[in-house]
Design a protein around this motif. Structure first.
Motif, PDB file in Angstrom:
ATOM      1  N   LYS A 102     -34.886 -98.460 103.680  1.00  0.00           N
ATOM      2  CA  LYS A 102     -35.312 -97.405 104.595  1.00  0.00           C
ATOM      3  C   LYS A 102     -35.375 -97.858 106.051  1.00  0.00           C
ATOM      4  N   LEU A 103     -35.193 -99.131 106.294  1.00  0.00           N
ATOM      5  CA  LEU A 103     -35.244 -99.684 107.655  1.00  0.00           C
ATOM      6  C   LEU A 103     -34.417-100.957 107.683  1.00  0.00           C
ATOM      7  N   SER A 104     -33.684-101.166 108.769  1.00  0.00           N
ATOM      8  CA  SER A 104     -32.887-102.396 108.873  1.00  0.00           C
ATOM      9  C   SER A 104     -33.030-102.982 110.267  1.00  0.00           C
TER      10      SER A 104
ATOM     11  N   ALA B  42     -26.418 -96.576 108.433  1.00  0.00           N
ATOM     12  CA  ALA B  42     -27.871 -96.607 108.249  1.00  0.00           C
ATOM     13  C   ALA B  42     -28.523 -95.317 108.724  1.00  0.00           C
ATOM     14  N   ALA B  43     -27.875 -94.606 109.649  1.00  0.00           N
ATOM     15  CA  ALA B  43     -28.469 -93.388 110.221  1.00  0.00           C
ATOM     16  C   ALA B  43     -28.752 -92.357 109.125  1.00  0.00           C
ATOM     17  N   PRO B  44     -29.894 -91.676 109.187  1.00  0.00           N
ATOM     18  CA  PRO B  44     -30.894 -91.653 110.263  1.00  0.00           C
ATOM     19  C   PRO B  44     -32.068 -92.624 110.044  1.00  0.00           C
ATOM     20  N   ARG B  45     -31.886 -93.615 109.182  1.00  0.00           N
ATOM     21  CA  ARG B  45     -32.970 -94.565 108.927  1.00  0.00           C
ATOM     22  C   ARG B  45     -33.190 -95.458 110.153  1.00  0.00           C
ATOM     23  N   PRO B  46     -34.430 -95.860 110.449  1.00  0.00           N
ATOM     24  CA  PRO B  46     -34.690 -96.693 111.631  1.00  0.00           C
ATOM     25  C   PRO B  46     -33.891 -97.993 111.586  1.00  0.00           C
ATOM     26  N   GLN B  47     -33.338 -98.366 112.748  1.00  0.00           N
ATOM     27  CA  GLN B  47     -32.547 -99.590 112.835  1.00  0.00           C
ATOM     28  C   GLN B  47     -32.797-100.269 114.182  1.00  0.00           C
ATOM     29  N   LEU B  48     -33.039-101.577 114.110  1.00  0.00           N
ATOM     30  CA  LEU B  48     -33.225-102.398 115.306  1.00  0.00           C
ATOM     31  C   LEU B  48     -32.093-103.403 115.405  1.00  0.00           C
ATOM     32  N   LEU B  49     -31.459-103.477 116.562  1.00  0.00           N
ATOM     33  CA  LEU B  49     -30.442-104.487 116.835  1.00  0.00           C
ATOM     34  C   LEU B  49     -31.031-105.463 117.844  1.00  0.00           C
TER      35      LEU B  49
ATOM     36  N   THR C 144     -41.945 -97.684  97.794  1.00  0.00           N
ATOM     37  CA  THR C 144     -40.484 -97.566  97.829  1.00  0.00           C
ATOM     38  C   THR C 144     -39.989 -96.761  99.032  1.00  0.00           C
ATOM     39  N   ASN C 145     -40.906 -96.081  99.731  1.00  0.00           N
ATOM     40  CA  ASN C 145     -40.522 -95.387 100.957  1.00  0.00           C
ATOM     41  C   ASN C 145     -40.563 -96.305 102.171  1.00  0.00           C
ATOM     42  N   ARG C 146     -41.010 -97.550 101.944  1.00  0.00           N
ATOM     43  CA  ARG C 146     -41.074 -98.519 103.040  1.00  0.00           C
ATOM     44  C   ARG C 146     -40.478 -99.849 102.588  1.00  0.00           C
ATOM     45  N   ILE C 147     -39.196 -99.820 102.281  1.00  0.00           N
ATOM     46  CA  ILE C 147     -38.451-101.039 101.966  1.00  0.00           C
ATOM     47  C   ILE C 147     -37.476-101.288 103.113  1.00  0.00           C
ATOM     48  N   GLY C 148     -37.573-102.463 103.708  1.00  0.00           N
ATOM     49  CA  GLY C 148     -36.715-102.797 104.829  1.00  0.00           C
ATOM     50  C   GLY C 148     -35.969-104.095 104.603  1.00  0.00           C
ATOM     51  N   ILE C 149     -35.050-104.406 105.508  1.00  0.00           N
ATOM     52  CA  ILE C 149     -34.307-105.667 105.426  1.00  0.00           C
ATOM     53  C   ILE C 149     -34.053-106.180 106.842  1.00  0.00           C
ATOM     54  N   SER C 150     -34.237-107.474 107.007  1.00  0.00           N
ATOM     55  CA  SER C 150     -33.977-108.092 108.309  1.00  0.00           C
ATOM     56  C   SER C 150     -33.548-109.535 108.112  1.00  0.00           C
TER      57      SER C 150
ATOM     58  N   LYS D  97     -54.394-102.270 100.990  1.00  0.00           N
ATOM     59  CA  LYS D  97     -54.815-101.073 100.283  1.00  0.00           C
ATOM     60  C   LYS D  97     -53.609-100.191  99.976  1.00  0.00           C
ATOM     61  N   GLY D  98     -53.590 -99.680  98.743  1.00  0.00           N
ATOM     62  CA  GLY D  98     -52.527 -98.783  98.352  1.00  0.00           C
ATOM     63  C   GLY D  98     -51.194 -99.485  98.158  1.00  0.00           C
ATOM     64  N   LYS D  99     -50.139 -98.719  98.276  1.00  0.00           N
ATOM     65  CA  LYS D  99     -48.795 -99.247  98.095  1.00  0.00           C
ATOM     66  C   LYS D  99     -48.416-100.163  99.265  1.00  0.00           C
ATOM     67  N   ILE D 100     -47.628-101.208  98.946  1.00  0.00           N
ATOM     68  CA  ILE D 100     -47.307-102.234  99.936  1.00  0.00           C
ATOM     69  C   ILE D 100     -45.819-102.165 100.302  1.00  0.00           C
ATOM     70  N   PRO D 101     -45.500-102.168 101.594  1.00  0.00           N
ATOM     71  CA  PRO D 101     -44.092-102.219 102.002  1.00  0.00           C
ATOM     72  C   PRO D 101     -43.460-103.558 101.629  1.00  0.00           C
ATOM     73  N   VAL D 102     -42.149-103.594 101.561  1.00  0.00           N
ATOM     74  CA  VAL D 102     -41.396-104.821 101.266  1.00  0.00           C
ATOM     75  C   VAL D 102     -40.321-105.003 102.331  1.00  0.00           C
ATOM     76  N   ILE D 103     -40.230-106.219 102.873  1.00  0.00           N
ATOM     77  CA  ILE D 103     -39.174-106.550 103.830  1.00  0.00           C
ATOM     78  C   ILE D 103     -38.310-107.647 103.218  1.00  0.00           C
ATOM     79  N   LEU D 104     -37.097-107.285 102.818  1.00  0.00           N
ATOM     80  CA  LEU D 104     -36.152-108.301 102.351  1.00  0.00           C
ATOM     81  C   LEU D 104     -35.766-109.168 103.540  1.00  0.00           C
ATOM     82  N   SER D 105     -35.861-110.478 103.357  1.00  0.00           N
ATOM     83  CA  SER D 105     -35.646-111.402 104.479  1.00  0.00           C
ATOM     84  C   SER D 105     -34.630-112.478 104.106  1.00  0.00           C
ATOM     85  N   PRO D 106     -33.347-112.098 104.026  1.00  0.00           N
ATOM     86  CA  PRO D 106     -32.312-113.098 103.730  1.00  0.00           C
ATOM     87  C   PRO D 106     -32.215-114.096 104.865  1.00  0.00           C
ATOM     88  N   ASP D 107     -31.851-115.319 104.548  1.00  0.00           N
ATOM     89  CA  ASP D 107     -31.763-116.339 105.583  1.00  0.00           C
ATOM     90  C   ASP D 107     -30.319-116.596 105.971  1.00  0.00           C
ATOM     91  N   GLY D 108     -30.090-116.871 107.257  1.00  0.00           N
ATOM     92  CA  GLY D 108     -28.740-117.055 107.787  1.00  0.00           C
ATOM     93  C   GLY D 108     -28.213-118.464 107.629  1.00  0.00           C
TER      94      GLY D 108
END
Length: 510
Positions: free
Chosen positions: A345-347, A385-392, A319-325, A235-246
């Motif tokens: 917005k998130l990495s 990346a700060a202050p955007r959320p980031q997980l290591l 566009t407020n929920r575009i991430g990359i992992s 429902k509504g706008k959909i987030p996007v997670i860019l998922s490059p492969d290693g």
């Protein structure tokens, strides 16, 4: 005979030759159209034979002395590897180009009681390493950048940190580094966008998600390829997670890659799984070896930018929920993309970030990005990346083994400048290896649910555990854009690295 005795006391090889010449005086010289030679009396022939035998031995001895005249006791690397295999009863996989023209100094003195220490002693001076595939089987790595000592990496990061002490001074530092990254990658200005539509394959429907393959033309005749995993109900706008492969085997076609992207889609976000340059389906246009060229980092980064352009233009994208992992080399790519493009917005770089290792491939460090701002490293780039959320996500068996000790506290301090110290997280798995396994995926799922408000219930069982069993693992060719044999590749496709370089006239990179 007196001459022979007198000669044998002469040690110079030159005198040996002179003796041979003088011994032939008076013999009958023979001439013909085909040859010139000497008729040597029988009684002299045996002495000449002895003389030449001694001469050859002298030359060989002189050659051996010359080879080790500097007392280095060199041996060809290929011979040393063969000796290691024989002595320790192991297998070492390597290709001829990897060992060609490489020598090991003090070769015999580098052997130790066990194979691992011996391999380290032999290969480290050559800036080479092996991967242990299984007990008794090793593979020589194709590419390995020099690694700093852990303490040296930490000390350099500490030196960088003296350049700022609060949000204002850090923002000034970021403003210095960011434009230089584009210049270092030869993306300032960015190449003109190609006016072509994306190539999209038929959609496949699965349990809670769909998959369609997409190719985006990022330069005239150059495509970046991937597969888009979408939720069936959202429902509504959909987030996007860019998922490059290693850099893992089987690229984005691997089961763990499909599990990750499909599970993200089942939680309610789009996940775009895409190839690195000259990797996966990109090898229809370029050779595998081209991935090990510096320009790979430029093309890879441009690909990420154009992917962001595409998804940002879709009406369904939030566009407020575009991430990359991404993991490993794709984790380095994720750090760089987040530093360069505020649309992310998130990495979540997985088994990637380190202050003492900048990436083991030119696609991570091939262009002079780490010379920007008078010198930087991947941890400082991650701080951008700060202050955007980031997980290591780190583990105990690679260059992220020490993340919790120094690099993560540095990032907490940087996020503290913005009053959001808790926006950067580290999940450390000390007993795990360099992969994107289930625990690393769980860490990512938890982070996405927390920060992008995804639907956890859609992917958990009654016991509250993540359930990936409903994901369908497709065959590799199902994820191709251009057909099983590349038969659908457009006719204007750029073929070969030398033609790609023509699109970057300022590049002298090979």
């Amino acid at each position: 005979m007196r001459n022979m005795k007198r000669f044998l006391r002469i040690e110079s090889p030159i005198n040996l030759v002179l003796f041979c010449s003088s011994s032939l005086r008076g013999t009958k010289q023979l001439h013909s159209k085909e040859s010139i030679g000497y008729a040597i009396p029988g009684e002299l022939f045996k002495y000449v034979g002895v003389v030449f035998t001694i001469y050859l031995l002298s030359v060989n001895n002189l050659s051996a002395q010359t080879q080790n005249s500097d007392n280095l006791y060199k041996k060809p690397l290929v011979d040393v590897l063969k000796e290691i295999q024989t002595r320790f009863k192991v297998q070492i996989k390597y290709s001829e180009p990897q060992v060609k023209d490489k020598w090991v100094n003090y070769a015999d003195w580098r052997f130790r009681a066990n194979v691992d220490e011996t391999l380290t002693n032999v290969l480290t001076p050559l800036d080479m390493k092996v991967n242990k595939e299984k007990p008794g089987v090793y593979k020589l790595k194709e590419y390995e950048y020099y690694r700093w000592e852990v303490q040296d990496g930490w000390a350099y990061l500490d030196t960088l940190a003296t350049k700022y002490h609060d949000k204002a001074s850090w923002e000034k530092r970021k403003a210095e580094i960011k434009p230089e990254l584009y210049k270092a990658l030869m993306l300032s200005p960015l190449p003109a966008k190609v006016n072509s539509k994306p190539i999209i394959t038929a959609k496949r429907i699965f349990d809670g998600y769909s998959v369609e393959n997409i190719a985006l033309e990022i330069l005239p005749g150059v495509w970046i390829n991937g597969s888009l995993y979408k939720p069936l109900t959202a429902k509504g706008k959909i987030p996007v997670i860019l998922s490059p492969d290693g850099h893992w085997e089987k690229q984005r076609y691997r089961a763990d890659c499909q599990l990750r992207c499909a599970t993200i889609a089942r939680m309610g976000a789009m996940a775009f799984s895409y190839d690195l340059f000259a990797w996966g389906e990109s090898m229809l246009q370029f050779k595998y070896e081209d991935h090990r060229r510096s320009l790979a980092q430029t093309v890879q980064t441009l690909g990420g930018i154009r992917i962001l352009d595409y998804f940002s233009s879709l009406k369904e994208t939030d566009t407020n929920r575009i991430g990359i992992s991404g993991g490993s080399g794709a984790g380095s790519h994720s750090i760089l993309m987040t530093a360069m493009d505020d649309r992310i917005k998130l990495s979540a770089p997985v088994v990637a970030m380190s202050s003492y290792f900048y990436g083991g491939c030119p696609c991570e460090s091939g262009m002079p990005i780490h010379q920007c701002g008078g010198g930087t490293d991947n941890v400082e780039l991650a701080a951008m990346a700060a202050p955007r959320p980031q997980l290591l996500v780190s583990d105990g068996s690679d260059w992220t083994a020490h993340t919790p000790q120094h690099d993560f506290p540095y990032l907490q301090k940087m996020y503290g400048y913005y009053g959001v110290r808790d926006k950067v997280e580290n999940v450390h798995l000390p007993d795990e290896k360099h992969d994107f396994g289930i625990n690393k995926r769980i860490a990512l799922y938890n982070f996405l649910i927390k920060n992008f408000k995804l639907n956890a219930a859609a992917v958990k069982d009654k016991a509250g555990k993540y359930d990936e069993s409903k994901v369908t693992i497709e065959k590799e060719n199902a994820l191709y854009v251009f057909g099983d044999k590349g038969e659908k590749l457009p006719k204007n496709a750029v073929m070969g690295f030398e033609n790609l370089e023509k699109l970057f006239p300022l590049s002298a990179m090979k």
